[in-house]
Design a protein around this motif. Structure first.
Motif, PDB file in Angstrom:
ATOM      1  N   MET A 154       0.823  -1.355   0.217  1.00 54.13           N
ATOM      2  CA  MET A 154      -0.187   0.035   0.041  1.00 54.13           C
ATOM      3  C   MET A 154       0.835   1.346   0.026  1.00 54.13           C
ATOM      4  O   MET A 154       1.997   1.140   0.562  1.00 54.13           O
ATOM      5  CB  MET A 154      -0.999   0.038   1.032  1.00 54.13           C
ATOM      6  N   GLN A 155       0.474   2.255  -0.886  1.00 53.57           N
ATOM      7  CA  GLN A 155       0.828   3.516  -0.669  1.00 53.57           C
ATOM      8  C   GLN A 155      -0.066   4.540  -0.880  1.00 53.57           C
ATOM      9  O   GLN A 155      -1.142   4.256  -1.709  1.00 53.57           O
ATOM     10  CB  GLN A 155       1.971   3.771  -1.910  1.00 53.57           C
ATOM     11  N   CYS A 214       2.205  -5.994   9.287  1.00 54.99           N
ATOM     12  CA  CYS A 214       2.454  -5.220   8.416  1.00 54.99           C
ATOM     13  C   CYS A 214       3.782  -4.511   8.713  1.00 54.99           C
ATOM     14  O   CYS A 214       4.398  -4.744   9.885  1.00 54.99           O
ATOM     15  CB  CYS A 214       1.478  -3.915   8.397  1.00 54.99           C
ATOM     16  N   THR A 215       4.596  -3.910   7.831  1.00 55.20           N
ATOM     17  CA  THR A 215       5.799  -3.226   7.906  1.00 55.20           C
ATOM     18  C   THR A 215       6.021  -2.252   7.062  1.00 55.20           C
ATOM     19  O   THR A 215       5.230  -2.183   5.996  1.00 55.20           O
ATOM     20  CB  THR A 215       7.076  -4.110   8.094  1.00 55.20           C
ATOM     21  N   MET A 255       6.270   2.714   1.481  1.00 55.69           N
ATOM     22  CA  MET A 255       5.343   1.768   1.166  1.00 55.69           C
ATOM     23  C   MET A 255       4.884   0.872   2.409  1.00 55.69           C
ATOM     24  O   MET A 255       5.836   0.622   3.279  1.00 55.69           O
ATOM     25  CB  MET A 255       5.676   0.803   0.026  1.00 55.69           C
ATOM     26  N   ALA A 256       3.686   0.760   2.777  1.00 53.83           N
ATOM     27  CA  ALA A 256       3.409  -0.391   3.857  1.00 53.83           C
ATOM     28  C   ALA A 256       3.129  -1.911   3.153  1.00 53.83           C
ATOM     29  O   ALA A 256       2.257  -1.992   2.011  1.00 53.83           O
ATOM     30  CB  ALA A 256       1.980   0.032   4.565  1.00 53.83           C
ATOM     31  N   VAL A 257       3.795  -2.706   3.834  1.00 50.21           N
ATOM     32  CA  VAL A 257       3.670  -4.260   3.252  1.00 50.21           C
ATOM     33  C   VAL A 257       2.963  -5.021   4.379  1.00 50.21           C
ATOM     34  O   VAL A 257       3.418  -5.099   5.455  1.00 50.21           O
ATOM     35  CB  VAL A 257       4.985  -4.715   2.982  1.00 50.21           C
ATOM     36  N   ILE A 310       3.843   4.264   9.636  1.00 54.44           N
ATOM     37  CA  ILE A 310       5.035   5.350   9.654  1.00 54.44           C
ATOM     38  C   ILE A 310       5.224   5.784  11.071  1.00 54.44           C
ATOM     39  O   ILE A 310       6.296   5.976  11.437  1.00 54.44           O
ATOM     40  CB  ILE A 310       4.255   6.554   8.501  1.00 54.44           C
ATOM     41  N   TYR A 311       4.167   6.046  11.635  1.00 52.41           N
ATOM     42  CA  TYR A 311       4.178   6.399  13.270  1.00 52.41           C
ATOM     43  C   TYR A 311       5.028   5.581  13.990  1.00 52.41           C
ATOM     44  O   TYR A 311       6.024   6.039  14.687  1.00 52.41           O
ATOM     45  CB  TYR A 311       2.909   6.558  13.627  1.00 52.41           C
ATOM     46  N   ILE A 312       5.131   4.331  13.870  1.00 50.01           N
ATOM     47  CA  ILE A 312       5.831   3.475  14.662  1.00 50.01           C
ATOM     48  C   ILE A 312       7.121   3.266  14.277  1.00 50.01           C
ATOM     49  O   ILE A 312       8.156   3.220  15.111  1.00 50.01           O
ATOM     50  CB  ILE A 312       5.027   1.704  14.493  1.00 50.01           C
ATOM     51  N   THR A 313       7.361   3.531  12.778  1.00 52.87           N
ATOM     52  CA  THR A 313       8.812   3.441  12.280  1.00 52.87           C
ATOM     53  C   THR A 313       9.562   4.784  12.851  1.00 52.87           C
ATOM     54  O   THR A 313      10.767   4.476  13.125  1.00 52.87           O
ATOM     55  CB  THR A 313       8.865   3.965  10.647  1.00 52.87           C
TER      56      THR A 313
END
Length: 162
Positions: A75-76, A116-117, A122-124, A157-160
């Motif tokens: 996902m993007q 997810c990561t 991009m989220a995979v 994105i927040y977790i990253t």
């Protein structure tokens, strides 16, 4: 002439093996690189179950040691850019041994688990499940699906950046 005990037992076992019903996992199998494609959201087709044009019998994949159904979603910007539905044995379109994919080895298909990561922008997300046709789409309305995907993306994105 009376059959000997071991020979008779072997015939019974052989007969049972030949007439015993063979069940194998049925999954949806399709792929798309377009948002809102049939593979992502054609709920009417997926409701056909084993009669769907996307239905496959996982026993046809002789290279797999364990049969699971899977969904890989890339996902993007809140949209699914790539979606893969398939029979799977924890072998994905990427190497799960490379960071940041290592955590996917902990997916438990018996719990219909999704992980997810975030990779770049991009989220995979990967879902594994172990019941027939369990990798079909959600019948949620399109606006909810987009919002939910976008929330997952923002969460990743927040977790990253924590």
């Amino acid at each position: 002439m009376t059959p000997t005990q071991p020979a008779y037992l072997m015939r019974v076992v052989l007969f049972l093996l030949l007439v015993a019903p063979v069940t194998s996992l049925m999954c949806y199998s399709c792929q798309s690189s377009r948002p809102f494609s049939d593979c992502e959201s054609n709920v009417r087709e997926f409701r056909k179950g084993a009669n769907s044009k996307f239905a496959v019998n996982c026993s046809g994949y002789s290279n797999m040691q364990h049969d699971f159904c899977a969904i890989e979603t890339y996902m993007q910007n809140g949209n699914a850019n790539v979606i893969l539905r398939e029979c799977n044995d924890k072998t994905f379109s990427f190497s799960r041994f490379q960071p940041p994919y290592r955590k996917f080895k902990y997916l438990n298909p018996n719990n219909n688990t999704t992980m997810c990561t975030v990779v770049g922008s991009m989220a995979v997300c990967v879902t594994l499940c172990s019941t027939d046709m369990c990798n079909g789409p959600s019948s949620a309305p399109s606006s909810f699906r987009i919002s939910f995907s976008f929330l997952i993306y923002l969460l990743m994105i927040y977790i990253t950046f924590l």
